[in-house]
Structures are given as structure tokens and as C-alpha cells.
Design a protein around this motif. Structure first.
Motif, short mmCIF file in Angstrom:
data_model
loop_
_atom_site.label_atom_id
_atom_site.label_comp_id
_atom_site.label_asym_id
_atom_site.label_seq_id
_atom_site.Cartn_x
_atom_site.Cartn_y
_atom_site.Cartn_z
N ASN A 248 49.72 49.39 33.65
CA ASN A 248 51.15 49.43 33.35
C ASN A 248 51.85 48.13 33.70
OD1 ASN A 248 51.84 52.32 32.47
ND2 ASN A 248 50.57 52.66 34.28
N THR A 249 51.40 47.44 34.73
CA THR A 249 52.03 46.19 35.16
C THR A 249 51.19 44.99 34.76
OG1 THR A 249 53.03 47.34 37.04
CG2 THR A 249 52.99 44.93 37.11
N HIS A 250 49.90 45.04 35.07
CA HIS A 250 49.02 43.90 34.80
C HIS A 250 47.82 44.31 33.95
CE1 HIS A 250 50.96 42.40 38.62
NE2 HIS A 250 51.15 41.39 37.79
N THR A 251 47.32 43.34 33.20
CA THR A 251 46.07 43.49 32.46
C THR A 251 45.07 42.49 33.02
OG1 THR A 251 47.08 44.24 30.40
CG2 THR A 251 44.95 43.14 30.23
N VAL A 252 43.90 42.99 33.39
CA VAL A 252 42.82 42.12 33.85
C VAL A 252 41.91 41.85 32.67
CG1 VAL A 252 40.87 41.83 35.40
CG2 VAL A 252 42.93 42.97 36.21
N ALA A 253 41.76 40.58 32.32
CA ALA A 253 40.83 40.17 31.27
C ALA A 253 39.61 39.57 31.97
CB ALA A 253 41.47 39.13 30.35
N GLY A 254 38.45 40.13 31.70
CA GLY A 254 37.25 39.67 32.38
C GLY A 254 36.11 39.39 31.42
N PHE A 255 35.31 38.39 31.75
CA PHE A 255 34.12 38.04 30.96
C PHE A 255 32.90 38.20 31.85
CE2 PHE A 255 37.60 35.96 28.89
CZ PHE A 255 37.31 36.03 27.53
N THR A 256 31.86 38.79 31.29
CA THR A 256 30.64 38.97 32.07
C THR A 256 29.43 39.04 31.16
OG1 THR A 256 29.55 40.34 33.76
CG2 THR A 256 30.78 41.49 32.05
N GLU A 257 28.29 38.65 31.71
CA GLU A 257 27.01 38.78 31.00
C GLU A 257 26.11 39.81 31.66
OE1 GLU A 257 25.91 34.68 28.85
OE2 GLU A 257 25.98 34.47 31.04
N ASP A 258 26.36 40.08 32.95
CA ASP A 258 25.46 40.95 33.68
C ASP A 258 26.14 42.16 34.33
OD1 ASP A 258 26.88 39.74 35.70
OD2 ASP A 258 25.18 38.65 36.54
N GLY A 259 27.47 42.26 34.21
CA GLY A 259 28.18 43.38 34.81
C GLY A 259 28.34 43.27 36.32
N THR A 260 27.95 42.15 36.88
CA THR A 260 28.06 41.93 38.32
C THR A 260 28.97 40.74 38.64
OG1 THR A 260 25.85 42.82 38.69
CG2 THR A 260 26.78 41.47 40.45
N ASN A 261 28.80 39.67 37.87
CA ASN A 261 29.61 38.47 38.05
C ASN A 261 30.64 38.37 36.93
OD1 ASN A 261 27.97 37.26 40.31
ND2 ASN A 261 26.39 37.41 38.74
N PHE A 262 31.90 38.13 37.31
CA PHE A 262 32.99 38.13 36.35
C PHE A 262 33.83 36.85 36.45
CE2 PHE A 262 32.02 42.48 37.46
CZ PHE A 262 31.98 43.13 36.23
N VAL A 263 34.21 36.34 35.28
CA VAL A 263 35.29 35.37 35.20
C VAL A 263 36.50 36.17 34.74
CG1 VAL A 263 36.17 33.30 34.07
CG2 VAL A 263 33.73 33.50 34.57
N LYS A 264 37.57 36.18 35.52
CA LYS A 264 38.66 37.10 35.21
C LYS A 264 40.02 36.49 35.52
CE LYS A 264 38.46 39.36 39.73
NZ LYS A 264 38.35 40.63 40.46
N TRP A 265 41.02 37.06 34.83
CA TRP A 265 42.41 36.65 35.03
C TRP A 265 43.30 37.89 35.00
CZ3 TRP A 265 39.24 34.58 31.22
CH2 TRP A 265 38.79 33.28 31.45
N ARG A 266 44.40 37.82 35.74
CA ARG A 266 45.41 38.89 35.71
C ARG A 266 46.59 38.41 34.88
NH1 ARG A 266 44.94 42.93 39.38
NH2 ARG A 266 47.18 43.23 39.52
N LEU A 267 46.94 39.18 33.86
CA LEU A 267 48.04 38.85 32.97
C LEU A 267 49.10 39.95 33.05
CD1 LEU A 267 45.85 38.09 29.81
CD2 LEU A 267 46.53 36.46 31.59
N ALA A 268 50.35 39.57 32.87
CA ALA A 268 51.40 40.58 32.77
C ALA A 268 51.20 41.35 31.46
CB ALA A 268 52.78 39.92 32.79
#
Length: 255
Positions: free
Chosen positions: A9-29
Motif C-alpha cells: 500500500n505504501t511501498h513497492t519492492v522491485a527485486g531481481f534474482t537468479e537463485d531466489g537467495t541473493n537479490f538486487v532490490k529497490w523500494r519505490l513509492a
């Protein structure tokens, strides 16, 4: 590579992963973008900084609790990736029995959290602290339901909006249990009060079942509560991990 959207409702987390363990992610409004083109511009700038291109993305998985913005993500995936989204929802074939009246009412983020916890243990209580705070109970691989409380900022905004003299304050973990000014009074009431409520509810749940559950703590506001909550595991990526597991299970069932 998977692109994951945890739409809150407040933030959206956008994440990228190849293995489901390590993530490149950002928090967006969540409401910062109103069209698929605006979402594309925001993501492209973030990807460029991390040397990731849209051509790397094979699948898009979305856990959304904000239906009015779902069309934006749908159009984004179709227009810029040529991919059909996989939407997280409680369903058969996930290895979980949904022992509730209407599984379709379970929030997608909660489904993902349960899958993430179930990967590590059969018995769990999951506390997810965001705009709303959710408690989810997993016992012997069966989802038994849970509870919902107002989130910390939701409670603070409610006091500010509904009272004439109480100020809007920032929230952090209060050291004292008795406040010496109005801001500290509010902070103690909201933060410590919520922590006591969560600890109390967890104890009640534990008393209802013979199993000894693992207590998980996750969510954007969990940092404020983590020293006050009795938990076993703190995992900021629990929802994303569960979304990856959801994709795995759905891909397996379709193959």
C-alpha cells in the motif's frame, strides 16, 4: 533472471534474482508512477546503474495487495518485456493446505511469506510489519490463518489526523516506557504498545498449538520493532524468497 514486484500500500519492492537467495532490490513509492511508461523509466535508470538490462529478464512475478495499480504492472510487462505476469495467490499445488474459510482473501504478500517460511520449517509464526502488520500461522505445513493490526505509521497518522493537538512525529524505538513529552508519549504508545500486542498474540497462538513454531520477523517497519519483538529469525527478504518459491512451484506444475 526473475523480476519480482512486492506491491504494498505504501511501498513497492522491485527485486531481481537468479537463485531466489541473493537479490538486487529497490523500494519505490507505490503511487509514484501512474503509467507503465513511468514505471519503465524508473526501473531503467535503476537497472542501468547495476548493469542489468531488460533482456536479462525471463519471468515477472507479482505479489500485490493494491488492485488499482495492477494494470500498470500488467501493461509494463506486456509492452516492454513481452512477458505475461505470474500473480501470487493462495492455490493448490504449493505444498500448503489453506485451512481458512476463503483462501482467495489471503493477501499475496502473506502467501509469499508462508511459502518462504515453509521452505525453512513446518511450524512458523510470521510477523510482517508494513502499512498493516500481519500475523500468519503455519502449523505442520498447514496455514491456519492469522491476524491483522494497524502498522506503526498508520497508527501515527491516524492519531495526527483524528486529534486536534497531537503532532505528527517520526518513529523510532523508544528507550523508555514513560514519556516526558507528547512526542515521546505517542512514540511509546505506538511502538512499545504494538510490540507488546504482537508478543502477546504470539504467545496466545503458541498456547493454542502443541507445535513449537519458529517466529519470523520481516517487513519495512520491522527495524523499529526488532529489539522489542521476541523472534527467532529476522529476514528482510522473506517475501521475495517466497515469491521465487511460488514461481518455482508453478513452473514445475506446468512443465
Amino acid at each position: 533472471m526473475l523480476l519480482l514486484f512486492d506491491v504494498g500500500n505504501t511501498h513497492t519492492v522491485a527485486g531481481f534474482t537468479e537463485d531466489g537467495t541473493n537479490f538486487v532490490k529497490w523500494r519505490l513509492a507505490t503511487h509514484k508512477f501512474e503509467t507503465e511508461d513511468e514505471l519503465f523509466v524508473i526501473l531503467k535508470s535503476l537497472l542501468d546503474n547495476n548493469k542489468i538490462t531488460f533482456s536479462h529478464i525471463d519471468s515477472v512475478v507479482i505479489a500485490s495487495v493494491v488492485p488499482p495499480v495492477n494494470y500498470i504492472f500488467q501493461r509494463f510487462s506486456e509492452k516492454y518485456l513481452g512477458i505475461k505476469n505470474l500473480w501470487v495467490e493462495a492455490s493448490d499445488g504449493l505444498g500448503i493446505k489453506w485451512n481458512v474459510k476463503n483462501p482467495t482473501e489471503i493477501g499475496a504478500d502473506r502467501v509469499a511469506n508462508v511459502l518462504g517460511a515453509a521452505k525453512m520449517c513446518d511450524d512458523a509464526i510470521i510477523l510482517d510489519c508494513g502499512t498493516a502488520i500481519t500475523i500468519d500461522v503455519l502449523m505442520a505445513g498447514c496455514y491456519e490463518g492469522g491476524a491483522i493490526l494497524p502498522g506503526l505509521m498508520t497508527a501515527a497518522h491516524s492519531l495526527f489526523e483524528k486529534t486536534a493537538k497531537l503532532p505528527q512525529i517520526d518513529l523510532y524505538t523508544p528507550k523508555n516506557c514513560v514519556g516526558k513529552d507528547t512526542a515521546e508519549n505517542i512514540r511509546i504508545g505506538i511502538v512499545r504498545g504494538t510490540a507488546h500486542a504482537l508478543n502477546g498474540l504470539v504467545e496466545e497462538v503458541k498456547n493454542c498449538f502443541k507445535n513449537k513454531p519458529t517466529i519470523f520477523l520481516t517487513g519495512g517497519q520491522s527495524k523499529i520493532l526488532e529489539t522489542l519483538i521476541q523472534c527467532d529469525l529476522k529476514d528482510a527478504d522473506l517475501t521475495l524468497k517466497g515469491m521465487y518459491i511460488y514461481w518455482q512451484k508453478k513452473c514445475t506444475s506446468c512443465s
